[in-house]
Design an enzyme around this catalytic site. Structure first.
Site, PDB file in Angstrom:
ATOM      1  N   VAL A 154      10.783  -7.507   9.334  1.00 24.72           N
ATOM      2  CA  VAL A 154      11.953  -6.631   9.479  1.00 24.72           C
ATOM      3  C   VAL A 154      11.640  -5.644  10.606  1.00 24.72           C
ATOM      4  O   VAL A 154      10.541  -5.073  10.662  1.00 24.72           O
ATOM      5  CB  VAL A 154      12.228  -5.885   8.156  1.00 24.72           C
ATOM      6  CG1 VAL A 154      13.434  -4.957   8.302  1.00 24.72           C
ATOM      7  CG2 VAL A 154      12.458  -6.895   7.029  1.00 24.72           C
TER       8      VAL A 154
ATOM      9  N   GLY B  68      11.040  -2.943   5.405  1.00 21.46           N
ATOM     10  CA  GLY B  68      10.274  -4.195   5.356  1.00 21.46           C
ATOM     11  C   GLY B  68       9.837  -4.485   3.923  1.00 21.46           C
ATOM     12  O   GLY B  68      10.066  -5.572   3.387  1.00 21.46           O
ATOM     13  N   HIS B  69       9.224  -3.473   3.287  1.00 18.75           N
ATOM     14  CA  HIS B  69       8.792  -3.646   1.893  1.00 18.75           C
ATOM     15  C   HIS B  69      10.001  -3.912   0.989  1.00 18.75           C
ATOM     16  O   HIS B  69       9.946  -4.763   0.097  1.00 18.75           O
ATOM     17  CB  HIS B  69       8.104  -2.377   1.387  1.00 18.75           C
ATOM     18  CG  HIS B  69       6.885  -1.961   2.147  1.00 18.75           C
ATOM     19  ND1 HIS B  69       6.844  -0.837   2.940  1.00 18.75           N
ATOM     20  CD2 HIS B  69       5.645  -2.511   2.222  1.00 18.75           C
ATOM     21  CE1 HIS B  69       5.638  -0.701   3.453  1.00 18.75           C
ATOM     22  NE2 HIS B  69       4.887  -1.715   3.041  1.00 18.75           N
TER      23      HIS B  69
ATOM     24  N   SER C 287       6.512  -0.592  10.145  1.00 22.05           N
ATOM     25  CA  SER C 287       5.150  -0.463   9.629  1.00 22.05           C
ATOM     26  C   SER C 287       4.964   0.954   9.111  1.00 22.05           C
ATOM     27  O   SER C 287       5.496   1.907   9.699  1.00 22.05           O
ATOM     28  CB  SER C 287       4.142  -0.730  10.752  1.00 22.05           C
ATOM     29  OG  SER C 287       2.862  -0.264  10.365  1.00 22.05           O
TER      30      SER C 287
ATOM     31  N   MET D  47       0.843  -1.199   0.000  1.00 24.78           N
ATOM     32  CA  MET D  47       0.000   0.000   0.000  1.00 24.78           C
ATOM     33  C   MET D  47       0.880   1.251   0.000  1.00 24.78           C
ATOM     34  O   MET D  47       0.403   2.357   0.282  1.00 24.78           O
ATOM     35  CB  MET D  47      -0.930  -0.001   1.208  1.00 24.78           C
ATOM     36  CG  MET D  47      -1.906  -1.177   1.184  1.00 24.78           C
ATOM     37  SD  MET D  47      -3.407  -0.869   2.097  1.00 24.78           S
ATOM     38  CE  MET D  47      -2.771  -0.600   3.742  1.00 24.78           C
TER      39      MET D  47
ATOM     40  N   HIS E 154       9.059   1.165   3.409  1.00 30.38           N
ATOM     41  CA  HIS E 154      10.150   1.137   4.396  1.00 30.38           C
ATOM     42  C   HIS E 154      10.988  -0.114   4.135  1.00 30.38           C
ATOM     43  O   HIS E 154      10.713  -0.869   3.180  1.00 30.38           O
ATOM     44  CB  HIS E 154       9.588   1.172   5.821  1.00 30.38           C
ATOM     45  CG  HIS E 154       8.514   0.156   6.074  1.00 30.38           C
ATOM     46  ND1 HIS E 154       8.759  -1.204   6.057  1.00 30.38           N
ATOM     47  CD2 HIS E 154       7.189   0.284   6.328  1.00 30.38           C
ATOM     48  CE1 HIS E 154       7.647  -1.858   6.307  1.00 30.38           C
ATOM     49  NE2 HIS E 154       6.659  -0.986   6.467  1.00 30.38           N
TER      50      HIS E 154
ATOM     51  N   GLN F  21      -2.961 -12.235   7.558  1.00 27.79           N
ATOM     52  CA  GLN F  21      -3.172 -11.890   6.143  1.00 27.79           C
ATOM     53  C   GLN F  21      -2.547 -12.954   5.237  1.00 27.79           C
ATOM     54  O   GLN F  21      -3.147 -13.395   4.254  1.00 27.79           O
ATOM     55  CB  GLN F  21      -2.550 -10.518   5.870  1.00 27.79           C
ATOM     56  CG  GLN F  21      -2.440 -10.155   4.407  1.00 27.79           C
ATOM     57  CD  GLN F  21      -1.992  -8.724   4.213  1.00 27.79           C
ATOM     58  OE1 GLN F  21      -2.774  -7.804   4.420  1.00 27.79           O
ATOM     59  NE2 GLN F  21      -0.748  -8.509   3.825  1.00 27.79           N
TER      60      GLN F  21
ATOM     61  N   GLN G 198     -10.407  -2.551   2.177  1.00 22.01           N
ATOM     62  CA  GLN G 198      -9.914  -3.231   3.379  1.00 22.01           C
ATOM     63  C   GLN G 198      -9.868  -2.306   4.590  1.00 22.01           C
ATOM     64  O   GLN G 198      -9.385  -2.694   5.649  1.00 22.01           O
ATOM     65  CB  GLN G 198      -8.557  -3.898   3.128  1.00 22.01           C
ATOM     66  CG  GLN G 198      -7.399  -2.949   2.929  1.00 22.01           C
ATOM     67  CD  GLN G 198      -6.144  -3.691   2.485  1.00 22.01           C
ATOM     68  OE1 GLN G 198      -6.076  -4.197   1.373  1.00 22.01           O
ATOM     69  NE2 GLN G 198      -5.142  -3.759   3.353  1.00 22.01           N
TER      70      GLN G 198
ATOM     71  N   GLY H 295       4.792 -10.238   3.732  1.00 22.25           N
ATOM     72  CA  GLY H 295       5.497 -10.209   5.005  1.00 22.25           C
ATOM     73  C   GLY H 295       4.815 -11.067   6.056  1.00 22.25           C
ATOM     74  O   GLY H 295       3.587 -11.080   6.164  1.00 22.25           O
TER      75      GLY H 295
HETATM   76  P1  AMP Z   1       1.467  -2.919   3.476  1.00 24.47           P
HETATM   77  O1  AMP Z   1       2.005  -1.856   2.576  1.00 24.47           O
HETATM   78  O2  AMP Z   1       1.481  -2.557   4.918  1.00 24.47           O
HETATM   79  O3  AMP Z   1       0.151  -3.477   2.991  1.00 24.47           O
HETATM   80  O4  AMP Z   1       2.494  -4.123   3.364  1.00 24.47           O
HETATM   81  C1  AMP Z   1       2.841  -4.665   2.118  1.00 24.47           C
HETATM   82  C2  AMP Z   1       3.592  -5.941   2.343  1.00 24.47           C
HETATM   83  O5  AMP Z   1       4.771  -5.679   3.091  1.00 24.47           O
HETATM   84  C3  AMP Z   1       2.788  -6.981   3.134  1.00 24.47           C
HETATM   85  O6  AMP Z   1       3.041  -8.275   2.609  1.00 24.47           O
HETATM   86  C4  AMP Z   1       3.344  -6.824   4.516  1.00 24.47           C
HETATM   87  O7  AMP Z   1       3.212  -7.991   5.303  1.00 24.47           O
HETATM   88  C5  AMP Z   1       4.797  -6.539   4.212  1.00 24.47           C
HETATM   89  N1  AMP Z   1       5.439  -5.877   5.355  1.00 24.47           N
HETATM   90  C6  AMP Z   1       4.989  -4.783   6.014  1.00 24.47           C
HETATM   91  N2  AMP Z   1       5.801  -4.503   7.045  1.00 24.47           N
HETATM   92  C7  AMP Z   1       6.775  -5.450   7.045  1.00 24.47           C
HETATM   93  C8  AMP Z   1       7.914  -5.722   7.871  1.00 24.47           C
HETATM   94  N3  AMP Z   1       8.196  -4.953   8.919  1.00 24.47           N
HETATM   95  N4  AMP Z   1       8.682  -6.780   7.569  1.00 24.47           N
HETATM   96  C9  AMP Z   1       8.383  -7.583   6.508  1.00 24.47           C
HETATM   97  N5  AMP Z   1       7.330  -7.365   5.677  1.00 24.47           N
HETATM   98  C10 AMP Z   1       6.541  -6.331   5.955  1.00 24.47           C
END
Ligand code: AMP
Length: 284
Positions: free
Chosen positions: A180, A36-37, A189, A30, A34, A153, A61, A147
């Site tokens: 991460v 994580g992404h 996040s 979305m 960061h 999810q 969502q 993630g």
């Molecule tokens: P989001 O943009 O929050 O919908 O996340 C997009 C993807 O990145 C999803 O598969 C999340 O699970 C993953 N994600 C978000 N935060 C992290 C993190 N800290 N470590 C690993 N994956 C992450």
């Protein structure tokens, strides 16, 4: 890196990426990216010839009182980060491209989507399942990367892909990537940026107390009082509410009263200063 805002452009670009039988890894997000992404993008690059990342703040969502309008949007900055990571294509559809007038379909996964975040956020996982199904059909990737941060999810997406036979031919493999974390342990996040300095410091109590609870459970202490002590510690550290703190079977997500030698997961959702944080860790 190219960017597609329409399905026509996406399809043309995806088929030219595939031209010599090359493989595609999909990273749905979305935005407000960061580390994580970016770790998902790196994993996808290692495993596939090309990476397609999507950025779509999916309205279906979000609940009526959630942060859809406030959710951070920074498409240009995100595009630069993806380009630096060697992403081949950014899929950034507008809402009307994903949900044109007359859109009436929703995918609902029962079982794994019902407790935990599903109980606190009615309709959330229907929105997730529907948009991820569309992304799988649109991009037809060889692998899709998600993630473990969003453990429930991931379970919902795996169940949906299995039940609707999406795994072949639309996505061959769904890969979960470990969470991460920031240096103090807080899971990265996009929502962490909502935290005030004081709440950001207090938020690190969440992973710390989860580790403490896991150590006690692994040490043989009883689960219910350990989880109650975890909740008290979070409330004492400045969290205003603990939506749930549950030890669950790692696959079915059914709550466990004992470890029973099965793969287990501690999952927590808690609110601090109006921000809802989630985290999960393996147990045993
Ligand atoms: P989001 O943009 O929050 O919908 O996340 C997009 C993807 O990145 C999803 O598969 C999340 O699970 C993953 N994600 C978000 N935060 C992290 C993190 N800290 N470590 C690993 N994956 C992450």
């Amino acid at each position: 890196m190219q960017t597609a805002h329409t399905l026509d452009v996406l399809r043309t670009r995806v088929s030219s990426l595939r031209k010599g039988g090359e493989t595609i890894g999909l990273v749905p997000t979305m935005g407000a990216l960061h580390e994580g992404h970016l770790t998902l993008v790196r994993r996808a690059r290692e495993a596939c010839d090309h990476v397609v990342a999507s950025i779509f703040v999916n309205p279906t969502q979000f609940g009526p009182n959630e942060d859809l309008d406030a959710y951070p949007r920074q498409l240009e900055e995100d595009a630069q980060m993806l380009e630096r990571e060697g992403c081949a294509l950014l899929w950034a559809p507008r809402v009307a491209e994903m949900y044109p007038d007359g859109f009436v379909t929703s995918i609902s996964v029962s079982g794994v989507s019902e407790g935990l975040c599903g109980a606190d956020r009615p309709g959330h996982f229907d929105g997730v399942a529907t948009v991820v199904c569309k992304l799988f059909n649109q991009v037809a990737p060889d692998m899709a990367f998600f993630g473990e941060k969003d453990w429930q999810q991931l379970a919902v997406i795996r169940a949906m892909a299995r039940d609707l036979d999406l795994t072949l031919p639309h996505v061959h493999q769904i890969i979960g990537v470990p969470t991460v974390r920031e240096a103090d342990g807080l899971a990265m996040s996009s929502r962490n940026r909502y935290l005030s300095e004081e709440n950001r410091a207090a938020a690190a109590t969440l992973p710390r107390e989860m580790r403490e609870a896991i150590a006690r459970i692994e040490d043989g202490q009883e689960i219910a009082p350990t989880l109650a002590a975890l909740e008290d510690a979070l409330l004492g550290a400045g969290f205003s509410k603990v939506d749930y703190a549950v030890l669950a079977d790692a696959s079915s997500l059914k709550p466990l009263e004992k470890l029973e030698g099965k793969a287990a997961r501690l999952l927590v959702a808690a609110r601090i200063g109006g921000t809802r944080l989630i985290d999960n860790m393996g147990v045993g």
